[in-house]
Scaffold this motif. Structure first.
Motif, PDB file in Angstrom:
ATOM      1  N   ARG A   1       0.850  -1.183   0.000  1.00 32.96           N
ATOM      2  CA  ARG A   1       0.000   0.000   0.000  1.00 32.96           C
ATOM      3  C   ARG A   1       0.888   1.236   0.000  1.00 32.96           C
ATOM      4  O   ARG A   1       1.897   1.275   0.697  1.00 32.96           O
ATOM      5  N   PRO A   2       0.549   2.268  -0.778  1.00 32.56           N
ATOM      6  CA  PRO A   2       1.397   3.465  -0.860  1.00 32.56           C
ATOM      7  C   PRO A   2       1.694   4.081   0.511  1.00 32.56           C
ATOM      8  O   PRO A   2       2.810   4.518   0.761  1.00 32.56           O
ATOM      9  N   GLU A   3       0.702   4.087   1.397  1.00 31.49           N
ATOM     10  CA  GLU A   3       0.900   4.715   2.702  1.00 31.49           C
ATOM     11  C   GLU A   3       1.908   3.967   3.570  1.00 31.49           C
ATOM     12  O   GLU A   3       2.382   4.493   4.570  1.00 31.49           O
ATOM     13  N   HIS A   4       2.275   2.738   3.163  1.00 34.48           N
ATOM     14  CA  HIS A   4       3.299   1.983   3.885  1.00 34.48           C
ATOM     15  C   HIS A   4       4.674   2.164   3.258  1.00 34.48           C
ATOM     16  O   HIS A   4       5.668   1.669   3.798  1.00 34.48           O
TER      17      HIS A   4
ATOM     18  N   ASP B   1      -4.506  19.166  -0.606  1.00 32.67           N
ATOM     19  CA  ASP B   1      -3.680  17.979  -0.727  1.00 32.67           C
ATOM     20  C   ASP B   1      -2.266  18.322  -0.268  1.00 32.67           C
ATOM     21  O   ASP B   1      -1.831  19.470  -0.376  1.00 32.67           O
ATOM     22  N   ILE B   2      -1.550  17.311   0.227  1.00 32.58           N
ATOM     23  CA  ILE B   2      -0.193  17.507   0.729  1.00 32.58           C
ATOM     24  C   ILE B   2       0.864  17.381  -0.372  1.00 32.58           C
ATOM     25  O   ILE B   2       1.994  17.808  -0.208  1.00 32.58           O
TER      26      ILE B   2
ATOM     27  N   TRP C   1      -3.878   7.894   5.361  1.00 31.73           N
ATOM     28  CA  TRP C   1      -2.536   8.446   5.574  1.00 31.73           C
ATOM     29  C   TRP C   1      -2.382   9.018   6.983  1.00 31.73           C
ATOM     30  O   TRP C   1      -1.276   9.087   7.517  1.00 31.73           O
ATOM     31  N   LEU C   2      -3.490   9.434   7.603  1.00 34.45           N
ATOM     32  CA  LEU C   2      -3.423  10.009   8.954  1.00 34.45           C
ATOM     33  C   LEU C   2      -3.084   8.963  10.016  1.00 34.45           C
ATOM     34  O   LEU C   2      -2.705   9.323  11.127  1.00 34.45           O
ATOM     35  N   CYS C   3      -3.224   7.716   9.694  1.00 36.50           N
ATOM     36  CA  CYS C   3      -2.973   6.643  10.668  1.00 36.50           C
ATOM     37  C   CYS C   3      -1.490   6.300  10.796  1.00 36.50           C
ATOM     38  O   CYS C   3      -1.114   5.481  11.632  1.00 36.50           O
ATOM     39  N   ASN C   4      -0.648   6.919   9.995  1.00 34.20           N
ATOM     40  CA  ASN C   4       0.791   6.660  10.032  1.00 34.20           C
ATOM     41  C   ASN C   4       1.520   7.769  10.772  1.00 34.20           C
ATOM     42  O   ASN C   4       1.122   8.931  10.713  1.00 34.20           O
TER      43      ASN C   4
ATOM     44  N   PRO D   1      -0.622   9.808  15.366  1.00 33.55           N
ATOM     45  CA  PRO D   1      -1.842   9.572  14.582  1.00 33.55           C
ATOM     46  C   PRO D   1      -3.128   9.950  15.314  1.00 33.55           C
ATOM     47  O   PRO D   1      -4.027  10.552  14.708  1.00 33.55           O
ATOM     48  N   HIS D   2      -3.233   9.634  16.600  1.00 35.17           N
ATOM     49  CA  HIS D   2      -4.445   9.970  17.344  1.00 35.17           C
ATOM     50  C   HIS D   2      -4.674  11.486  17.348  1.00 35.17           C
ATOM     51  O   HIS D   2      -5.788  11.952  17.087  1.00 35.17           O
TER      52      HIS D   2
END
Length: 166
Positions: A4-7, A80-81, A125-128, A136-137
């Motif tokens: 996955r891209p976010e990884h 977007d970032i 993406w916010l979970c990383n 993340p929280h």
């Protein structure tokens, strides 16, 4: 199986010029983005009064989802970032305005600005914790708090309804 891209890397690094161009020209990705944006717009349950609404597209990338909003006669602003993705949106001459920003730092808009918001393939993406100072929280809390604030009362009610059903 592809990772996955976010990884792989933070979004502003992963979606460099080459990846942004590949993403924005891949017919399968475009098809998926359009289908998901159409469904997200349907879930907003906007009043059926033929009035154009202002919609926030969170993680707008190259503006693929924004095109669906345009086709439905809505105005939109995207955030977007990835500068590379936004450069493609500008190159494509999308009708919406696009802003460079990190959703984990909150939505930089005045209270009550938007009638609704959509986000296609971005919130994960916010979970990383891509940077040493990322929590993340806290990033999720900042995002949802400021998102809620920048929606109109009707938009906030729809957000409450959707999150209660989830």
């Amino acid at each position: 199986m592809a990772r996955r891209p976010e990884h792989s890397a933070p979004p502003e690094i992963f979606y460099n010029d080459d990846e942004a161009k590949k993403y924005s020209t891949n017919t399968r990705i475009i098809e998926i983005q359009v289908e998901m944006a159409e469904r997200a717009l349907e879930l907003l349950a906007l009043p059926d009064d033929d009035e154009s609404r202002l919609i926030l597209d969170i993680g707008c990338g190259s503006g693929l989802s924004g095109s669906v909003l345009e086709d439905s006669e809505h105005m939109w602003i995207g955030i977007d970032i990835s500068k590379s993705m936004l450069d493609i949106a500008v190159e494509r001459e999308v009708a919406g305005d696009v802003i460079l920003g990190d959703m984990g730092e909150g939505m930089p808009f005045k209270p009550g600005t938007f009638d609704g918001a959509i986000s296609i393939s971005a919130l994960q993406w916010l979970c990383n914790a891509d940077k040493s100072y990322h929590n993340p929280h806290k990033r999720l809390l900042k995002f949802f708090t400021t998102l809620f604030s920048c929606l109109t009362q009707q938009g906030s009610s729809r957000l409450n309804y959707l999150t209660q059903r989830a």
